[in-house]
Scaffold this motif. Structure first.
Motif: not given
Ligand SMILES: Cc1cc2nc3c(=O)[nH]c(=O)nc-3n(C[C@H](O)[C@H](O)[C@H](O)COP(=O)(O)OP(=O)(O)OC[C@H]3O[C@@H](n4cnc5c(N)ncnc54)[C@H](O)[C@@H]3O)c2cc1C
Length: 432
Positions: A146-149, A300-303
């Motif tokens: 989650x946090x990085x992407x 939220x969309x981290x992908x």
């Protein structure tokens, strides 16, 4: 007597001008657009109301509620408990993810939980950047999934290039028990600064600036400030009119404040202006037939494969669509100056349809907006640049005020507080 001038009739400028008017100071409030509100505006089309992405009101200070009550606005706002989720690999789990991993795929959940436990056991060091901070506080699994992407998609730079100046209020820190409970689905209610919010029952978020503007005698619409002469303390409007000011409150973006100055900028000031970084947001706002595909307020969309970082369903919290319809707001982060709107907007719609959250054949209305600037990038140069720019402007009797002028991450509530604070500072200086 020379007036106090205020540049920009967004929430900050409106709050400042109202305060000055109430104190009996001569004031002129200049707004280049034909409507007040700035980024806190709403557009109406085919029976749908669209804000500039989600604009949800968080009242964390007691004086905010009193301020809105005084304007007759508080009773027109409805309180909502946040329904927000994170979407990873076609699994959805409530936000904030760090205390809610139960909805993720088992392998992802395991990564997140193990990573957190290891980080917790290690005790944490003294992180110098956001990347290290995330690893220390949340561990490798939550960082990777989650946090990085998510943050790299939004801010468009590596997490090691982000400073820690913004994280305190916006990224809640859980304890071990909360994280374990969250992996098992044992809920304990919302967390974070936006666990609940207020939103107008109808009319969209522009109800706020419109109401403030209706009480503001000094507002001049279609009045763009084209130039400022620091030394001689005058500004020039698009009409050619020159206005001498006793003080000038500015609410536009800090880089563009510098660009308005006719005086030659000292070298270090010009360099600091150049160092400021920000991102734009493409907002694809859609009015769609049928029920919303989710009851969430936003996702939220981290992908990294998906073009958007967040998608909102604003009609889930306000009367913003005709009966039997809903609204969608797709948010895509873009570099300043890039001209990719024509490509990005259809790609964003197609990607949302692909994951089953949009039926393209049922779109009835579409508004495409580029919000520029949208988010200040808290890189490692920001603080140093601000430490040069803000005092220098203040020395020259200019008062930068609000999210863009002070080059920070802040909300509508802060805009009201910032505007009022700038007005008080001017009044104090002028001894009223
Ligand atoms: C994508 C996004 C989502 C957000 N979501 C939320 C949320 O959910 N909740 C929340 O509380 N806050 C949210 N915010 C933050 C909130 O919108 C801002 O904090 C607030 O609206 C800032 O108000 P402002 O008056 O400082 O700036 P602005 O709204 O930008 O107002 C500045 C005004 O100055 C005018 N102007 C600029 N240059 C000139 C010139 N030369 N002459 C005359 N006029 C000029 C502009 O037209 C504008 O009207 C969000 C912001 C963004 C970008």
């Amino acid at each position: 007597m020379k007036p106090v001038c205020v540049l920009g009739a967004g929430m900050t400028g409106l709050a400042a001008a109202r305060e000055l008017e109430a104190a009996g100071a001569p004031v002129r409030l200049f707004e280049r657009e034909d409507v007040p509100g700035g980024v806190c505006g709403s557009l109406c089309q085919a029976g749908f109301t669209f804000d500039a992405t989600g604009h949800l009101f968080h009242a964390s200070r007691p004086e905010t509620e009193a301020y809105l009550e005084d304007l007759g606005l508080w009773e027109k706002m409805v309180r909502h408990e946040r329904r927000a989720a994170v979407w990873i690999d076609r699994h959805q789990t409530p936000y904030p993810i760090q205390i809610n991993t139960w909805g993720l795929a088992p392998e992802t959940r395991r990564d997140c939980l193990l990573g957190f436990i290891r980080a917790w056991a290690a005790g944490g060091g003294e992180p110098e950047n956001f990347r290290q901070w995330v690893l220390d506080r949340f561990g490798e699994g939550l960082a990777k999934h989650f946090f990085f992407p998510y943050n790299e998609k939004l801010y468009r730079i590596g997490c090691e290039d982000l400073s820690l100046d913004w994280v305190g209020r916006y990224v809640p820190r859980p304890d071990l028990e909360e994280v374990v409970d969250g992996a098992l689905g044992l809920h304990r209610g919302g967390a974070g600064y936006n666990a609940h919010f207020h939103y107008p029952r109808e009319g969209g978020i522009r109800l706020l600036p419109d109401t403030m503007a209706s009480r503001c005698r000094s507002l001049e619409l279609g009045a763009e400030v084209r130039a400022i002469h620091l030394g001689q303390k005058w500004l020039e409007l698009g009409s050619g009119e020159r206005v001498e000011y006793s003080a000038l409150i500015l609410t536009n973006g800090l880089p563009w404040i510098c660009d308005l100055l006719l005086d030659e900028l000292p070298k270090e000031i010009a360099a600091a202006r150049k160092a400021l970084r920000w991102i734009r947001v493409l907002n694809v706002a859609l009015g769609v037939e049928g029920e919303a595909p989710t009851d969430q307020h936003w996702l939220y969309f981290p992908d990294p494969e998906l073009p958007f970082y967040r998608v909102g369903f604003p009609s889930n919290h306000g009367r913003l669509a005709p009966e039997g319809c809903h609204t969608v707001s797709i948010e895509v982060s873009m570099d300043p100056g890039s001209a990719e709107v024509e490509k990005e907007a259809p790609a964003a719609e197609a990607a949302l349809a692909d994951i089953g959250l949009l039926q393209p054949g049922r779109i009835r209305s579409r508004v495409i907006q580029v919000i520029d600037p949208a988010y200040v990038v808290y890189d490692h140069y920001r603080r140093e640049a601000l430490e040069l720019l803000l005092p220098w402007l203040r020395e020259h009797h200019l008062l930068p005020s609000g999210r863009w002028a002070e080059w920070k991450y802040s909300a509508m509530e802060d805009a009201i507080a910032d505007g009022r604070k700038s007005a008080s500072a001017v009044l104090e200086l002028q001894g009223s």
